[in-house]
Design a protein around this motif. Structure first.
Motif, PDB file in Angstrom:
ATOM      1  N   UNK A 418      45.177  12.068   3.502  1.00 21.91           N
ATOM      2  CA  UNK A 418      46.000  12.842   2.562  1.00 21.91           C
ATOM      3  C   UNK A 418      45.117  13.615   1.582  1.00 21.91           C
ATOM      4  N   UNK A 419      44.213  14.401   2.161  1.00 20.12           N
ATOM      5  CA  UNK A 419      43.318  15.314   1.442  1.00 20.12           C
ATOM      6  C   UNK A 419      42.402  14.548   0.473  1.00 20.12           C
ATOM      7  N   UNK A 420      42.828  14.387  -0.768  1.00 19.40           N
ATOM      8  CA  UNK A 420      41.955  13.741  -1.760  1.00 19.40           C
ATOM      9  C   UNK A 420      42.432  12.353  -2.171  1.00 19.40           C
ATOM     10  N   UNK A 421      43.586  11.926  -1.657  1.00 15.06           N
ATOM     11  CA  UNK A 421      44.219  10.727  -2.202  1.00 15.06           C
ATOM     12  C   UNK A 421      43.430   9.450  -1.965  1.00 15.06           C
ATOM     13  N   UNK A 422      42.795   9.296  -0.803  1.00 19.25           N
ATOM     14  CA  UNK A 422      41.998   8.084  -0.578  1.00 19.25           C
ATOM     15  C   UNK A 422      40.894   7.975  -1.625  1.00 19.25           C
ATOM     16  N   UNK A 423      40.231   9.073  -1.884  1.00 12.33           N
ATOM     17  CA  UNK A 423      39.139   9.065  -2.859  1.00 12.33           C
ATOM     18  C   UNK A 423      39.666   8.761  -4.263  1.00 12.33           C
ATOM     19  N   UNK A 424      40.840   9.268  -4.583  1.00 14.52           N
ATOM     20  CA  UNK A 424      41.407   9.025  -5.908  1.00 14.52           C
ATOM     21  C   UNK A 424      41.757   7.554  -6.102  1.00 14.52           C
ATOM     22  N   UNK A 425      42.238   6.935  -5.038  1.00 14.14           N
ATOM     23  CA  UNK A 425      42.553   5.510  -5.113  1.00 14.14           C
ATOM     24  C   UNK A 425      41.272   4.687  -5.146  1.00 14.14           C
ATOM     25  N   UNK A 426      40.336   5.029  -4.287  1.00  8.97           N
ATOM     26  CA  UNK A 426      39.086   4.264  -4.186  1.00  8.97           C
ATOM     27  C   UNK A 426      38.318   4.277  -5.509  1.00  8.97           C
ATOM     28  N   UNK A 427      38.262   5.442  -6.147  1.00  4.84           N
ATOM     29  CA  UNK A 427      37.492   5.566  -7.383  1.00  4.84           C
ATOM     30  C   UNK A 427      38.357   5.480  -8.642  1.00  4.84           C
ATOM     31  N   UNK A 428      39.651   5.233  -8.474  1.00  3.90           N
ATOM     32  CA  UNK A 428      40.569   5.117  -9.620  1.00  3.90           C
ATOM     33  C   UNK A 428      40.495   6.344 -10.524  1.00  3.90           C
ATOM     34  N   UNK A 429      40.512   7.507  -9.908  1.00  2.00           N
ATOM     35  CA  UNK A 429      40.406   8.757 -10.658  1.00  2.00           C
ATOM     36  C   UNK A 429      41.303   9.801  -9.985  1.00  2.00           C
ATOM     37  N   UNK A 430      42.383  10.171 -10.661  1.00  2.00           N
ATOM     38  CA  UNK A 430      43.355  11.110 -10.088  1.00  2.00           C
ATOM     39  C   UNK A 430      42.916  12.559 -10.175  1.00  2.00           C
ATOM     40  N   UNK A 431      41.759  12.819 -10.752  1.00  2.00           N
ATOM     41  CA  UNK A 431      41.292  14.210 -10.890  1.00  2.00           C
ATOM     42  C   UNK A 431      40.331  14.620  -9.784  1.00  2.00           C
ATOM     43  N   UNK A 432      39.942  13.687  -8.917  1.00  2.00           N
ATOM     44  CA  UNK A 432      38.970  13.984  -7.863  1.00  2.00           C
ATOM     45  C   UNK A 432      39.567  14.938  -6.835  1.00  2.00           C
ATOM     46  N   UNK A 433      38.783  15.927  -6.416  1.00  2.00           N
ATOM     47  CA  UNK A 433      39.179  16.840  -5.352  1.00  2.00           C
ATOM     48  C   UNK A 433      38.149  16.790  -4.231  1.00  2.00           C
ATOM     49  N   UNK A 434      38.644  16.670  -3.002  1.00  2.00           N
ATOM     50  CA  UNK A 434      37.788  16.638  -1.818  1.00  2.00           C
ATOM     51  C   UNK A 434      38.053  17.910  -1.024  1.00  2.00           C
ATOM     52  N   UNK A 435      37.020  18.476  -0.392  1.00  2.00           N
ATOM     53  CA  UNK A 435      37.147  19.767   0.270  1.00  2.00           C
ATOM     54  C   UNK A 435      36.864  19.649   1.765  1.00  2.00           C
ATOM     55  N   UNK A 436      37.421  20.612   2.529  1.00  2.00           N
ATOM     56  CA  UNK A 436      37.360  20.569   3.988  1.00  2.00           C
ATOM     57  C   UNK A 436      37.060  21.955   4.526  1.00  2.00           C
ATOM     58  N   UNK A 437      36.270  22.001   5.567  1.00  2.00           N
ATOM     59  CA  UNK A 437      35.913  23.290   6.166  1.00  2.00           C
ATOM     60  C   UNK A 437      37.136  24.006   6.708  1.00  2.00           C
ATOM     61  N   UNK A 438      38.123  23.259   7.205  1.00  2.70           N
ATOM     62  CA  UNK A 438      39.342  23.874   7.742  1.00  2.70           C
ATOM     63  C   UNK A 438      40.325  24.270   6.653  1.00  2.70           C
ATOM     64  N   UNK A 439      40.126  23.777   5.451  1.00  2.00           N
ATOM     65  CA  UNK A 439      41.041  24.064   4.353  1.00  2.00           C
ATOM     66  C   UNK A 439      40.303  24.863   3.285  1.00  2.00           C
ATOM     67  N   UNK A 440      40.525  24.550   2.027  1.00  2.38           N
ATOM     68  CA  UNK A 440      39.875  25.310   0.950  1.00  2.38           C
ATOM     69  C   UNK A 440      38.412  24.914   0.813  1.00  2.38           C
ATOM     70  N   UNK A 441      37.506  25.886   0.620  1.00  2.00           N
ATOM     71  CA  UNK A 441      36.078  25.575   0.426  1.00  2.00           C
ATOM     72  C   UNK A 441      35.839  25.021  -0.978  1.00  2.00           C
ATOM     73  N   UNK A 442      34.717  24.350  -1.194  1.00  2.00           N
ATOM     74  CA  UNK A 442      34.392  23.861  -2.545  1.00  2.00           C
ATOM     75  C   UNK A 442      34.033  25.020  -3.462  1.00  2.00           C
ATOM     76  N   UNK A 443      34.015  24.777  -4.770  1.00  2.00           N
ATOM     77  CA  UNK A 443      33.641  25.850  -5.714  1.00  2.00           C
ATOM     78  C   UNK A 443      32.249  26.416  -5.394  1.00  2.00           C
ATOM     79  N   UNK A 444      32.074  27.692  -5.634  1.00  2.00           N
ATOM     80  CA  UNK A 444      30.795  28.338  -5.348  1.00  2.00           C
ATOM     81  C   UNK A 444      29.662  27.710  -6.156  1.00  2.00           C
TER      82      UNK A 444
END
Length: 458
Positions: A418-444
């Motif tokens: 679910x995009x970034x949700x696993x990371x948000x749960x794992x690190x207890x931080x709802x602000x984390x964003x994870x990026x994917x080559x097939x989706x949106x690229x990370x910030x420049x």
């Protein structure tokens, strides 16, 4: 229970991570937000506070991120559903044999697989249980159990929106089986359903606009096509078959290359079962009047409970069939009961198809494959990144053969967690964003941690 017991080893996936993140609360007001109709950080798109937020909150608080306890609870609820189903059908048909046939049909249906393997299918488990408890309380001849009808109905409403149809089912039970006037008895339930429906409509109307998944289609032909698929799934057709059938109900060539010998195991038993059912209807045509009330109730429950889904052709899944399967199992059991000579032949064909499809889907169904991907990533983070690397972004790259934009490897990772949700749960931080080559690229020029998609898809 033995058949579906491997589900206890299935990990979290997809929407599970979203519900786990939303249910991460630290105060009573946040808990009460689960049940509020107003938008809040603890809200979800649909109003299912008991079966989603509360369920995930309680079990995560007690057991942490150990899904085995979640799944064991599911199996217990499933056992309770089966006992309530047997009791209900024996009560309205006055036939233990019909109830046993319906119990077997419901218990071994392949449509149970996503509900028992996918923890976010909790709303279907809770809804079907509370619906059957409501039915059995209503059938009771004593006042206290009858009063529980309202209690189970309210819990059903807190589990899934389609519980609003329960008063209609109770009206049919009164009319077809109990032969009594139910207006005064059911009026409060219809009033509650009416107000609840208005609240839900105003809640959903603003959220579903523009969502391609929830586009309503009111063409009767499309609705009938969707209904056909739910009937085929109820018979035992695998859910993924819908992706391999082209115009004229003909399998596309890729169906035979993707499945090999399994293609024949899917199609041949399904066609045999359909033929046997048509034959059954023909042979029992003179006896159908004897079970007309049961058949009418069964068909009505099946269609009405699927009602909203029949208008959503892009959102049809076997996960949604917990309550429709009650109607299907009743209808098929009544037909089989009317045939003394052929009932076990039809039942055998049904069991063969559904059991074989279970073994086919065990390594193919998205609720299982995505859970494995999700567990791989979770284990990787535990080992390599137990603490979130500050000022960096995780970026999943495509390093597998090119399957096209719809099936890119990094996109499959995004679906699984679910995009970034696993990371948000794992690190207890709802602000984390994870990026994917097939989706949106990370910030420049942002420092990134490239992750191979291939290593997690194995």
């Amino acid at each position: 229970l033995l058949l579906f017991s491997p589900s206890i080893f299935n990990f979290f996936s997809s929407d599970d991570w979203f519900h786990l993140r939303v249910s991460q609360i630290t105060s009573i007001p946040q808990f009460l937000n689960f049940f509020s109709f107003q938008n809040s950080p603890q809200s979800t798109l649909f109003y299912r506070p008991l079966s989603t937020q509360s369920f995930f909150f309680v079990f995560k608080t007690i057991f942490g991120l150990h899904p085995v306890f979640f799944h064991l609870f599911f199996l217990c609820l499933f056992a309770l559903i089966l006992t309530q189903l047997y009791r209900f059908i024996a009560g309205i048909t006055k036939s233990k044999q019909t109830a046993l046939l319906a119990l077997i049909i419901y218990a071994f249906s392949i449509t149970n697989l996503p509900r028992l393997y996918f923890l976010s299918g909790s709303q279907e488990i809770f809804l079907s249980l509370f619906t059957l408890l409501c039915f059995n309380a209503y059938l009771s001849k004593t006042r206290l159990p009858q009063a529980l009808t309202y209690f189970w109905f309210l819990l059903a409403l807190l589990s899934k929106e389609t519980a609003i149809f329960i008063p209609i089912y109770l009206f049919l039970i009164d009319t077809l089986f109990l032969k009594r006037n139910s207006f005064r008895r059911l009026l409060p339930l219809f009033i509650i359903s009416g107000f609840y429906s208005l609240l839900i409509y105003t809640r959903l109307a603003t959220h579903l606009i523009g969502d391609a998944t929830y586009v309503f289609n009111f063409y009767p032909k499309t609705a009938l096509n969707t209904l056909m698929w739910y009937v085929l799934w109820a018979l035992g057709a695998p859910e993924l078959l819908v992706d391999y059938i082209g115009p004229g109900l003909r399998p596309i060539p890729r169906f035979y290359t993707d499945f090999g010998p399994w293609a024949g195991i899917i199609l041949l038993p399904l066609l045999v079962l359909i033929f046997l059912l048509i034959f059954t209807l023909f042979k029992s045509r003179n006896k159908l009047y004897l079970i007309k009330n049961q058949l009418f109730f069964a068909i009505t429950v099946f269609i009405i409970s699927l009602g909203p889904l029949l208008l959503l052709p892009n959102h049809k899944f076997t996960l949604e069939m917990a309550v429709p399967l009650i109607g299907f199992s009743l209808g098929l059991a009544c037909l089989l009961k009317s045939l003394s000579r052929y009932r076990y032949l039809v039942l055998g064909a049904f069991l063969f198809l559904n059991l074989s499809m279970y073994f086919l889907l065990y390594n193919r169904h998205y609720t299982i494959t995505r859970a494995r991907v999700s567990q791989n990533i979770f284990t990787y983070l535990q080992k390599n990144y137990p603490q979130y690397p500050k000022n960096q972004f995780f970026f999943f790259i495509n390093d597998t053969p090119n399957y096209g934009a719809d099936w890119g490897s990094s996109k499959q990772i995004a679906h699984a967690i679910n995009v970034s949700e696993l990371f948000r749960v794992f690190y207890h931080d709802s602000t984390i964003n994870v990026y994917y080559q097939d989706l949106a690229p990370p910030p420049e020029q942002a420092p990134i941690i490239k992750l191979s998609s291939y290593q997690f898809l194995q």
